[in-house]
Design a protein around this motif. Structure first.
Motif, PDB file in Angstrom:
ATOM      1  N   ALA A 203      -8.687  -2.311 -10.131  1.00  0.00           N
ATOM      2  CA  ALA A 203      -7.548  -3.034 -10.324  1.00  0.00           C
ATOM      3  C   ALA A 203      -7.534  -4.380 -10.569  1.00  0.00           C
ATOM      4  CB  ALA A 203      -6.945  -2.961  -8.838  1.00  0.00           C
ATOM      5  N   PHE A 204      -8.617  -5.079 -10.555  1.00  0.00           N
ATOM      6  CA  PHE A 204      -8.807  -6.441 -10.981  1.00  0.00           C
ATOM      7  C   PHE A 204      -9.090  -6.195 -12.545  1.00  0.00           C
ATOM      8  CE2 PHE A 204      -9.724  -7.849  -6.756  1.00  0.00           C
ATOM      9  CZ  PHE A 204      -8.848  -9.042  -6.826  1.00  0.00           C
ATOM     10  N   SER A 205     -10.035  -5.444 -12.892  1.00  0.00           N
ATOM     11  CA  SER A 205     -10.415  -5.482 -14.171  1.00  0.00           C
ATOM     12  C   SER A 205      -9.118  -5.077 -15.044  1.00  0.00           C
ATOM     13  CB  SER A 205     -11.608  -4.398 -14.465  1.00  0.00           C
ATOM     14  OG  SER A 205     -11.124  -3.139 -14.196  1.00  0.00           O
ATOM     15  N   SER A 206      -8.238  -4.254 -14.737  1.00  0.00           N
ATOM     16  CA  SER A 206      -7.082  -3.796 -15.618  1.00  0.00           C
ATOM     17  C   SER A 206      -6.000  -4.773 -15.421  1.00  0.00           C
ATOM     18  CB  SER A 206      -6.908  -2.322 -15.223  1.00  0.00           C
ATOM     19  OG  SER A 206      -6.367  -2.285 -13.880  1.00  0.00           O
ATOM     20  N   ARG A 207      -6.148  -6.024 -14.601  1.00  0.00           N
ATOM     21  CA  ARG A 207      -5.102  -7.075 -14.277  1.00  0.00           C
ATOM     22  C   ARG A 207      -3.958  -6.244 -13.704  1.00  0.00           C
ATOM     23  NH1 ARG A 207      -5.274 -10.832 -19.809  1.00  0.00           N
ATOM     24  NH2 ARG A 207      -7.651 -11.258 -19.443  1.00  0.00           N
ATOM     25  N   GLN A 208      -4.341  -5.411 -12.636  1.00  0.00           N
ATOM     26  CA  GLN A 208      -3.227  -4.559 -12.250  1.00  0.00           C
ATOM     27  C   GLN A 208      -3.245  -4.574 -10.660  1.00  0.00           C
ATOM     28  OE1 GLN A 208      -0.642  -3.052 -13.463  1.00  0.00           O
ATOM     29  NE2 GLN A 208      -1.101  -3.380 -15.780  1.00  0.00           N
ATOM     30  N   ILE A 209      -3.571  -5.964 -10.273  1.00  0.00           N
ATOM     31  CA  ILE A 209      -3.946  -6.009  -8.882  1.00  0.00           C
ATOM     32  C   ILE A 209      -2.724  -5.793  -8.068  1.00  0.00           C
ATOM     33  CG2 ILE A 209      -3.520  -8.470  -8.718  1.00  0.00           C
ATOM     34  CD1 ILE A 209      -5.959  -6.739  -6.690  1.00  0.00           C
ATOM     35  N   MET A 210      -1.686  -6.033  -8.271  1.00  0.00           N
ATOM     36  CA  MET A 210      -0.066  -5.577  -7.620  1.00  0.00           C
ATOM     37  C   MET A 210       0.333  -4.269  -7.648  1.00  0.00           C
ATOM     38  SD  MET A 210       0.623  -8.722  -6.474  1.00  0.00           S
ATOM     39  CE  MET A 210       2.018  -8.055  -5.811  1.00  0.00           C
ATOM     40  N   SER A 211      -0.683  -3.540  -8.524  1.00  0.00           N
ATOM     41  CA  SER A 211      -0.656  -2.151  -8.522  1.00  0.00           C
ATOM     42  C   SER A 211      -0.930  -1.583  -7.154  1.00  0.00           C
ATOM     43  CB  SER A 211      -1.020  -1.478  -9.652  1.00  0.00           C
ATOM     44  OG  SER A 211      -0.373  -1.825 -10.784  1.00  0.00           O
ATOM     45  N   LEU A 212      -1.622  -2.271  -6.362  1.00  0.00           N
ATOM     46  CA  LEU A 212      -2.166  -1.699  -5.106  1.00  0.00           C
ATOM     47  C   LEU A 212      -1.060  -1.750  -3.968  1.00  0.00           C
ATOM     48  CD1 LEU A 212      -5.676  -4.051  -4.641  1.00  0.00           C
ATOM     49  CD2 LEU A 212      -5.402  -1.437  -5.318  1.00  0.00           C
ATOM     50  N   TYR A 213       0.115  -2.395  -4.509  1.00  0.00           N
ATOM     51  CA  TYR A 213       1.168  -2.124  -3.581  1.00  0.00           C
ATOM     52  C   TYR A 213       2.162  -1.044  -4.300  1.00  0.00           C
ATOM     53  CZ  TYR A 213      -0.478  -6.164  -1.221  1.00  0.00           C
ATOM     54  OH  TYR A 213      -1.063  -7.280  -0.375  1.00  0.00           O
ATOM     55  N   GLN A 214       1.775  -0.071  -5.160  1.00  0.00           N
ATOM     56  CA  GLN A 214       2.595   0.566  -5.527  1.00  0.00           C
ATOM     57  C   GLN A 214       3.097   1.609  -4.635  1.00  0.00           C
ATOM     58  OE1 GLN A 214       0.493   1.804  -9.343  1.00  0.00           O
ATOM     59  NE2 GLN A 214      -0.555   3.333  -8.163  1.00  0.00           N
ATOM     60  N   GLY A 215       4.389   1.901  -4.454  1.00  0.00           N
ATOM     61  CA  GLY A 215       4.653   2.809  -3.400  1.00  0.00           C
ATOM     62  C   GLY A 215       4.994   2.130  -2.015  1.00  0.00           C
ATOM     63  N   LEU A 216       4.791   0.942  -1.974  1.00  0.00           N
ATOM     64  CA  LEU A 216       4.726   0.321  -0.655  1.00  0.00           C
ATOM     65  C   LEU A 216       6.110   0.701   0.124  1.00  0.00           C
ATOM     66  CD1 LEU A 216       3.767  -1.495   1.521  1.00  0.00           C
ATOM     67  CD2 LEU A 216       4.598  -3.327   0.058  1.00  0.00           C
ATOM     68  N   GLY A 217       7.357   0.638  -0.828  1.00  0.00           N
ATOM     69  CA  GLY A 217       8.746   0.739  -0.257  1.00  0.00           C
ATOM     70  C   GLY A 217       8.756   2.070   0.402  1.00  0.00           C
ATOM     71  N   THR A 218       8.454   3.217  -0.433  1.00  0.00           N
ATOM     72  CA  THR A 218       8.497   4.304  -0.090  1.00  0.00           C
ATOM     73  C   THR A 218       7.368   4.659   1.143  1.00  0.00           C
ATOM     74  OG1 THR A 218       8.892   5.202  -2.184  1.00  0.00           O
ATOM     75  CG2 THR A 218       8.125   6.973  -0.610  1.00  0.00           C
ATOM     76  N   LYS A 219       6.222   3.904   1.198  1.00  0.00           N
ATOM     77  CA  LYS A 219       5.582   4.413   2.455  1.00  0.00           C
ATOM     78  C   LYS A 219       6.037   3.441   3.600  1.00  0.00           C
ATOM     79  CE  LYS A 219       1.386   5.972   3.788  1.00  0.00           C
ATOM     80  NZ  LYS A 219       1.026   6.912   3.685  1.00  0.00           N
TER      81      LYS A 219
END
Length: 326
Positions: A63-79
């Motif tokens: 996630a860090f190397s692809s500069r997608q750290i905020m993607s660790l929260y993908q699906g948070l609303g659904t969860k």
């Protein structure tokens, strides 16, 4: 309408606790889910290919190397939606079924076997209601970083039946919260009985006895650890079936197929791949949930009593005061 206000209090405090704990530990949950969903395939020579993720830190580094750290929260609303609804339904059902059992049987306290049955029944109701949200959440978490779609977009990719992928395993896994909350409830009862000396007498307006924050956290951690270890192979199979690549024909679609794929590609150790991560996440999350639930249950109870009295007073027929006579 005669509501079960004590069950409603349990459900509300449990749902709020689930909302907080899910949000706090969601990045860890995403890393854990992506790690569990990966299956080591075989190359043309029959050798196992090296895994993309060797541990949780590899997922985090991706996630860090692809500069997608905020993607660790993908699906948070659904969860969060799934966690809130599932915990509300579960705690309401668990409290309601337990009270119903005590009233019908005439016993003063529920035994371990009856507690397991009650918890499993509440879990089954929860699974049926929230399974599509659970499937969507798993697919969002296991999608490539930055490519996750919204709830409706995720569910609309497949048929209605695919939204219920893993339902059979989810019903089987009702034994997990059944074991967890049975162990927690039994330990809680013993601890409170030792602290109070006597059981709380029946009083509809008395607030329920609660544990301290530390005691609730510790008992929650112990009970969830036991439940997780006993049910982990099924937990991993469920994640594999619901994963983003679960829509591919080569991916397992049933428990037997998932178990066979793990055995062929990873051996016996594969059944417990990610167990440490599962325990770390679920123990911390469940312990925090139960700690919050215990600490706010008294305030929630007072709030529910206020609502009950408000509706009771306003439901009474209004009587006009007598007119003054001269």
């Amino acid at each position: 309408m005669d509501l079960d206000w004590e069950s409603l209090t349990e459900a509300t405090s449990g749902a709020v606790g689930a909302l907080v704990s899910t949000t706090v530990f969601y990045p860890l949950d995403t890393c854990k889910t992506k790690y569990q969903a990966e299956i080591r395939s075989l190359d043309e020579e029959g050798h196992r290919r090296p895994p993309k993720y060797r541990n949780l830190s590899d997922v985090l580094w991706d996630a860090f190397s692809s500069r997608q750290i905020m993607s660790l929260y993908q699906g948070l609303g659904t969860k969060n939606l799934q966690s809130f609804i599932s915990q509300f339904v579960y705690f309401y059902g668990y409290s309601y079924f337990k009270r119903l059992y005590l009233e019908r049987s005439g016993v003063k306290s529920i035994g371990t076997k009856a507690n397991l049955v009650v918890a499993a029944a509440a879990g089954a109701c929860t699974v049926i209601v929230t399974q599509p949200l659970d499937t969507a959440s798993s697919r969002m978490q296991t999608s490539e970083f930055g490519k996750s779609r919204g709830l409706w977009g995720t569910l609309s990719e497949g048929s209605l039946m695919e939204a219920f992928d893993g339902l059979g395993i989810s019903l089987l896994l009702t034994s997990n919260p059944a074991i967890q909350y049975t162990v927690f409830d039994q330990l809680k009862q013993r601890l409170l009985q030792e602290r109070l000396g006597t059981k709380r007498g029946p009083n509809a307006d008395a607030s329920p006895e609660t544990l301290s924050a530390f005691a609730a956290f510790a008992l929650g951690a112990v009970s969830k650890s036991i439940a997780t270890v006993l049910t982990y192979p099924a937990i991993r199979c469920k994640v594999m079936i619901q994963a983003a690549n679960g829509r591919e024909s080569k991916s397992p679609k049933a428990l037997a197929a998932a178990l066979g794929a793990i055995w062929r590609n990873e051996g016996g150790a594969g059944f417990f791949k990610g167990l440490q991560a599962q325990i770390l996440k679920t123990v911390l999350s469940s312990a925090l949930l139960l700690m919050i639930k215990e600490k706010i249950s008294r305030s929630t109870w007072v709030f529910m009593l206020a609502i009950r009295r408000f509706f009771f007073v306003h439901s009474l027929p209004k009587i006009k005061p007598p007119r003054a006579t001269s």
